[in-house]
Design an enzyme around this catalytic site. Structure first.
Site, PDB file in Angstrom:
ATOM      1  N   ASP A  70       0.479  -0.922  -0.045  1.00  0.00           N
ATOM      2  CA  ASP A  70      -0.038  -0.137   0.033  1.00  0.00           C
ATOM      3  C   ASP A  70       1.193   1.455   0.047  1.00  0.00           C
ATOM      4  O   ASP A  70       1.830   2.001  -1.009  1.00  0.00           O
ATOM      5  CB  ASP A  70      -0.544  -0.358   1.195  1.00  0.00           C
ATOM      6  N   LYS A  80      -0.969  -0.846  -4.907  1.00  0.00           N
ATOM      7  CA  LYS A  80      -2.025  -0.508  -4.937  1.00  0.00           C
ATOM      8  C   LYS A  80      -0.449   0.751  -5.418  1.00  0.00           C
ATOM      9  O   LYS A  80      -0.161   1.595  -4.182  1.00  0.00           O
ATOM     10  CB  LYS A  80      -2.415   0.217  -3.451  1.00  0.00           C
ATOM     11  N   PHE A 135      -9.447  -0.676   0.313  1.00  0.00           N
ATOM     12  CA  PHE A 135      -9.545  -1.217   1.643  1.00  0.00           C
ATOM     13  C   PHE A 135      -9.736  -2.853   1.028  1.00  0.00           C
ATOM     14  O   PHE A 135     -10.485  -2.804   0.866  1.00  0.00           O
ATOM     15  CB  PHE A 135      -9.752  -1.243   3.122  1.00  0.00           C
ATOM     16  N   ARG A 167      -9.491 -13.906   6.117  1.00  0.00           N
ATOM     17  CA  ARG A 167      -9.034 -14.249   5.362  1.00  0.00           C
ATOM     18  C   ARG A 167      -8.983 -15.449   3.777  1.00  0.00           C
ATOM     19  O   ARG A 167      -8.128 -16.001   3.464  1.00  0.00           O
ATOM     20  CB  ARG A 167      -7.245 -14.846   5.996  1.00  0.00           C
TER      21      ARG A 167
HETATM   22  P1  IMP Z   1       1.817  -0.115   3.905  1.00  0.00           P
HETATM   23  O1  IMP Z   1       3.043  -0.894   5.098  1.00  0.00           O
HETATM   24  O2  IMP Z   1       1.253   0.862   4.053  1.00  0.00           O
HETATM   25  O3  IMP Z   1       2.525  -0.339   2.820  1.00  0.00           O
HETATM   26  O4  IMP Z   1       0.732  -1.885   4.460  1.00  0.00           O
HETATM   27  C1  IMP Z   1       1.315  -2.992   3.928  1.00  0.00           C
HETATM   28  C2  IMP Z   1       0.678  -4.001   5.137  1.00  0.00           C
HETATM   29  O5  IMP Z   1      -0.622  -3.389   5.431  1.00  0.00           O
HETATM   30  C3  IMP Z   1       0.031  -4.814   4.429  1.00  0.00           C
HETATM   31  O6  IMP Z   1       1.090  -6.071   4.675  1.00  0.00           O
HETATM   32  C4  IMP Z   1      -0.761  -5.201   4.609  1.00  0.00           C
HETATM   33  O7  IMP Z   1      -0.811  -6.488   6.132  1.00  0.00           O
HETATM   34  C5  IMP Z   1      -1.856  -4.814   5.207  1.00  0.00           C
HETATM   35  N1  IMP Z   1      -2.909  -4.080   4.296  1.00  0.00           N
HETATM   36  C6  IMP Z   1      -2.632  -2.463   3.452  1.00  0.00           C
HETATM   37  N2  IMP Z   1      -3.548  -2.524   2.633  1.00  0.00           N
HETATM   38  C7  IMP Z   1      -4.453  -3.959   3.426  1.00  0.00           C
HETATM   39  C8  IMP Z   1      -5.868  -4.319   2.657  1.00  0.00           C
HETATM   40  O8  IMP Z   1      -6.412  -3.445   1.695  1.00  0.00           O
HETATM   41  N3  IMP Z   1      -6.284  -4.932   2.976  1.00  0.00           N
HETATM   42  C9  IMP Z   1      -5.772  -4.897   3.958  1.00  0.00           C
HETATM   43  N4  IMP Z   1      -4.581  -4.950   4.508  1.00  0.00           N
HETATM   44  C10 IMP Z   1      -3.979  -4.220   4.219  1.00  0.00           C
END
Ligand code: IMP
Length: 178
Positions: free
Chosen positions: A106, A134, A155, A168
């Site tokens: 993300d 994303k 999300f 999950r």
């Molecule tokens: P980031 O650090 O913002 O890139 O987010 C990474 C982590 O956040 C992922 O490994 C997921 O555990 C969680 N995450 C991010 N987006 C989502 C989503 O849309 N659904 C569920 N978990 C998410």
């Protein structure tokens, strides 16, 4: 398969069917085989969300590799400094080719923290293979060379991804309805 799922009073709509996800995983397996089959990589599986993706991907990789599991907890609305390691790599990564296996990227905060740790541990290289990406919210410095499917910044749950520990086990990917 249900078009809508309700969990904790939130409504989710089906975004990607299992066949679409399976095709993306197959394509990633082919690309990873092409680029890493002679490098004996260490596959670092990021728990918990990646467990289903990793199980499907790794069984399609028919070359020597090691598998290790890591877990890192992020706190919503915070930055890299607020990530806590719950399970660190339990393998010597010195001079190893490492591939981080992520369910979703993300903002990239989690990924950058893992990447930093892997490089600190002496890895030769560290790439990432993420099933879902994303691009609109990504702020990381690492180029995402191996991804399965790009999705909008909403999300999502299913295929390993959860909302408060639920969802999950869904074989499709569902998106939170606006
Ligand atoms: P980031 O650090 O913002 O890139 O987010 C990474 C982590 O956040 C992922 O490994 C997921 O555990 C969680 N995450 C991010 N987006 C989502 C989503 O849309 N659904 C569920 N978990 C998410």
């Amino acid at each position: 398969m249900a078009k809508y799922i309700e969990i904790d009073k939130k409504r989710f709509v089906k975004l990607l069917a299992p066949d679409t996800i399976a095709a993306a995983v197959r394509s990633m397996a082919n690309n990873i085989t092409r680029d890493f089959s002679h490098k004996s990589p260490v596959m670092l599986v990021v728990l918990n969300g990646s467990f289903i993706f990793a199980a499907d991907l790794l069984r399609q990789l028919d070359f020597p590799l090691d598998i290790s599991f890591i877990k890192i907890k992020s706190y919503a609305g915070t930055t890299q400094q607020n990530l806590v390691w719950e399970l660190e790599p339990d393998m010597n990564l010195q001079n190893r080719t490492v591939i981080i296996i992520e369910d979703i990227v993300d903002t990239g905060n989690t990924l950058m923290a893992i990447h930093e740790k892997v490089i600190q541990m002496g890895a030769l290289s560290c790439d990432v293979a993420t099933l879902f990406f994303k691009p609109d919210t990504y702020r990381g410095r690492l180029q995402i060379l191996y991804f399965g499917l790009q999705i909008a910044p909403a999300f999502v749950i299913g295929y390993g991804l959860d909302v408060n520990g639920k969802g999950r086990n869904l074989p499709a990917l569902y998106q939170l309805e606006k």
